[in-house]
Design a protein around this motif. Structure first.
Motif, PDB file in Angstrom:
ATOM      1  N   ASP A 179       0.821  -1.206   0.000  1.00 10.60           N
ATOM      2  CA  ASP A 179       0.000   0.000   0.000  1.00 10.60           C
ATOM      3  C   ASP A 179       0.855   1.257   0.000  1.00 10.60           C
ATOM      4  O   ASP A 179       0.573   2.219  -0.730  1.00 10.60           O
ATOM      5  CB  ASP A 179      -0.946  -0.001   1.203  1.00 10.60           C
ATOM      6  N   LEU A 180       1.937   1.254   0.788  1.00 13.35           N
ATOM      7  CA  LEU A 180       2.836   2.410   0.820  1.00 13.35           C
ATOM      8  C   LEU A 180       3.615   2.556  -0.489  1.00 13.35           C
ATOM      9  O   LEU A 180       3.862   3.672  -0.958  1.00 13.35           O
ATOM     10  CB  LEU A 180       3.805   2.282   1.993  1.00 13.35           C
ATOM     11  N   GLN A 221       2.506   1.649  -3.415  1.00 14.61           N
ATOM     12  CA  GLN A 221       1.552   2.178  -4.393  1.00 14.61           C
ATOM     13  C   GLN A 221       1.358   3.676  -4.203  1.00 14.61           C
ATOM     14  O   GLN A 221       1.267   4.427  -5.184  1.00 14.61           O
ATOM     15  CB  GLN A 221       0.211   1.458  -4.254  1.00 14.61           C
ATOM     16  N   GLU A 222       1.298   4.114  -2.951  1.00 17.62           N
ATOM     17  CA  GLU A 222       1.162   5.552  -2.683  1.00 17.62           C
ATOM     18  C   GLU A 222       2.341   6.332  -3.255  1.00 17.62           C
ATOM     19  O   GLU A 222       2.166   7.423  -3.818  1.00 17.62           O
ATOM     20  CB  GLU A 222       1.062   5.799  -1.175  1.00 17.62           C
ATOM     21  N   GLU A 276       1.924   6.603  -7.012  1.00 23.74           N
ATOM     22  CA  GLU A 276       0.918   7.603  -7.368  1.00 23.74           C
ATOM     23  C   GLU A 276       1.458   9.013  -7.183  1.00 23.74           C
ATOM     24  O   GLU A 276       1.142   9.915  -7.966  1.00 23.74           O
ATOM     25  CB  GLU A 276      -0.346   7.394  -6.530  1.00 23.74           C
ATOM     26  N   GLU A 277       2.283   9.205  -6.141  1.00 20.15           N
ATOM     27  CA  GLU A 277       2.899  10.516  -5.945  1.00 20.15           C
ATOM     28  C   GLU A 277       3.861  10.837  -7.080  1.00 20.15           C
ATOM     29  O   GLU A 277       3.931  11.979  -7.554  1.00 20.15           O
ATOM     30  CB  GLU A 277       3.634  10.539  -4.603  1.00 20.15           C
TER      31      GLU A 277
END
Length: 214
Positions: free
Chosen positions: A98-99, A101-102, A105-106
């Motif tokens: 999840d981190l 993927q974040e 996206e950033e």
């Protein structure tokens, strides 16, 4: 603030605006950036750690010759560290998808906005998550000692890659990790860093632009 000052001075050194022997005076830099001398001192410390400047007692600091290869050589060491961290994290099942993927996206957002410093920080954050997930404190300290954010900033300045491609490279790496094949993920993690090493051959001995026998 120290990072802003560091990156501002980095751009001047890489571009040649600041050349070999030029002096860097803390008070003048602080006045230019509208800050105290503390963040300036930290920025100069980081630049000295990168081998770009040297301190001179009572005379401030001076710029050393900028040698791209000394910066890019760090990517060979980084490739080995991140390959090992990837293996450890995947075997332990500790990758924080999840981190990761974040962070991807950033990077995509920064690419759309043309935010070069931002994409560099997001890239470093992505790889830090992987390294920390490996659970090896000594490996993590060795990785941090390379000053990843600063070296990433230099690499982006020197190579000038397409920012969209930088984001997609990390997306591809994340997909490989999610697929769960440890050896494929480790190879991808190594190749991802080695691409920036600017050596005449790849990690397998194949000349750049050449073809490996199958």
């Amino acid at each position: 603030m120290s990072r802003q000052i560091r990156d501002g001075l980095l751009r001047r050194i890489v571009s040649g605006e600041l050349g070999e022997g030029d002096r860097l005076i803390e008070t003048k830099i602080a006045q230019e950036f509208g800050t105290s001398q503390a963040p300036v001192r930290e920025a100069l410390r980081q630049l000295e750690g990168l081998g770009l400047i040297e301190s001179q007692p009572r005379h401030g600091s001076r710029v050393l010759p900028f040698v791209e290869q000394t910066i890019r050589e760090a990517y060979i060491l980084r490739a080995a560290l991140e390959e090992t961290a990837t293996r450890l994290a995947m075997l332990a099942g500790t990758l924080p998808f999840d981190l990761l993927q974040e962070a991807v996206e950033e990077m995509r957002r920064c690419a759309r906005d043309g935010d070069v410093p931002g994409i560099g920080l997001a890239s470093a954050r992505f790889h830090r998550h992987v390294v920390q997930a490996g659970g090896n404190a000594l490996l993590t300290r060795a990785w941090e000692a390379l000053q990843i954010e600063a070296r990433t900033a230099i690499a982006l300045m020197v190579t000038g890659p397409e920012l969209e491609r930088v984001a997609e490279e990390h997306h591809e790496l994340l997909d490989v990790m999610r697929a769960g094949d440890v050896e494929t993920a480790c190879r991808h993690a190594r190749d991802h860093q080695w691409a920036y090493a600017d050596t005449p051959h790849d990690p397998y001995g194949t000349p750049r632009g050449g073809h490996r026998d199958t």
